[in-house]
Design a protein around this motif. Structure first.
Motif, mmCIF file in Angstrom:
data_model
loop_
_atom_site.group_PDB
_atom_site.id
_atom_site.type_symbol
_atom_site.label_atom_id
_atom_site.label_comp_id
_atom_site.label_asym_id
_atom_site.label_seq_id
_atom_site.Cartn_x
_atom_site.Cartn_y
_atom_site.Cartn_z
ATOM 1 N N TYR B 99 0.806 -1.209 0.000
ATOM 2 C CA TYR B 99 0.000 0.000 0.000
ATOM 3 C C TYR B 99 0.845 1.268 0.000
ATOM 4 O O TYR B 99 0.306 2.364 0.056
ATOM 5 N N ASN B 100 2.165 1.153 -0.067
ATOM 6 C CA ASN B 100 3.001 2.331 -0.286
ATOM 7 C C ASN B 100 3.257 2.562 -1.766
ATOM 8 O O ASN B 100 3.928 3.516 -2.147
ATOM 9 N N SER B 101 2.724 1.687 -2.581
ATOM 10 C CA SER B 101 2.875 1.797 -4.021
ATOM 11 C C SER B 101 1.556 2.293 -4.604
ATOM 12 O O SER B 101 0.486 1.839 -4.191
ATOM 13 N N PRO B 102 1.593 3.255 -5.556
ATOM 14 C CA PRO B 102 0.332 3.800 -6.068
ATOM 15 C C PRO B 102 -0.510 2.736 -6.767
ATOM 16 O O PRO B 102 0.018 1.810 -7.382
ATOM 17 N N LEU B 103 -1.819 2.893 -6.672
ATOM 18 C CA LEU B 103 -2.738 2.022 -7.384
ATOM 19 C C LEU B 103 -2.938 2.531 -8.812
ATOM 20 O O LEU B 103 -2.965 3.734 -9.067
ATOM 21 N N HIS B 104 -3.086 1.575 -9.735
ATOM 22 C CA HIS B 104 -3.448 1.881 -11.114
ATOM 23 C C HIS B 104 -4.861 1.362 -11.328
ATOM 24 O O HIS B 104 -5.115 0.174 -11.127
ATOM 25 N N PHE B 105 -5.754 2.260 -11.712
ATOM 26 C CA PHE B 105 -7.160 1.938 -11.791
ATOM 27 C C PHE B 105 -7.631 1.722 -13.222
ATOM 28 O O PHE B 105 -7.090 2.304 -14.174
#
Lengths: 110, 114
Positions: B99-105
């Protein structure tokens, strides 16, 4: 603060003006704070992931600051343009989950 | 460029139908997520998966199940659709860093159950 809260819920800004809005979150068990921009009919796009108290990040005319001790982050838009119209989401990583706020919807008036 | 693709943009289903929402990512990401977004509420996590055939319940798993048979594909299943499942569904993925890595939606699927 028990949850991630964003204020205001919405705002209107004149083209060329600057604006800012807030994300508040519980300061305990803090790992990271995310900001996303979600334009209509598009997918949310990551702007920043911030981890350290006092962090400041910048992407073009958009910048963000982070205060983990008091549990808040500000997002700033300098010289707003119509393409900045979007919903801005913040999310807090507490180590085992990412909790999102309800968003601040920004409308830039020409 | 990173891409998360959801199979449908809009979907209309009847109460009681079994509904499949498909999501594919091309980034070789380990983690995949399903969220729903409702007015006035933040994105709420339904299920996530950190590896093939692995799944974990999120905050609101009731009425949903998931399948991850291949690393790139994560499916959300509504076993028997109900009107309170009318919502915008977003799939996301991210790589190492949790969760320290950005999400790609993905672009989202707006589901209406009548």
């Amino acid at each position: 603060i028990l949850n991630v809260e964003q204020s205001p819920q919405s705002l209107h800004v004149q083209e060329g003006d600057s604006t800012n809005f807030t994300c508040s979150f519980p300061s305990s068990n803090f790992y990271a704070l995310h900001w996303y921009r979600w334009e209509t009919a598009k997918s949310p796009e990551a702007l920043f992931v911030m981890t350290l108290n006092g962090d400041e990040k910048k992407k073009g005319r958009i910048s963000a600051t982070l205060n983990t001790k008091e549990g808040y982050s500000y997002l700033y838009i300098k010289g707003s343009q119509p393409e900045d119209s979007a919903t801005y989401l913040c999310a807090r990583n507490s180590g085992y989950k990412l909790s999102f706020g309800a968003g601040t919807t920004v409308t830039v008036r020409a | 460029d990173v891409k998360v693709t959801q199979s449908s943009r809009y979907l209309v289903k009847r109460t009681g139908e079994k509904v499949f929402l498909e999501c594919v990512q091309d980034m070789d990401h380990e983690n995949m997520f399903w969220y729903r977004q409702d007015p006035g509420l933040g994105l709420r996590l339904i299920y996530f998966s950190y590896d093939v055939k692995m799944k974990e319940k999120g905050d609101i798993p009731e009425g949903y199940s998931v399948s991850r048979e291949k690393k790139e594909r994560f499916s959300l299943i509504l076993e028997s659709a109900s009107t309170n499942q009318t919502s915008m569904y977003l799939c996301a993925s991210n790589g190492q860093g949790g969760y320290n890595s950005p999400l790609h939606f993905g672009n989202g699927t707006r589901l209406t159950v009548t």
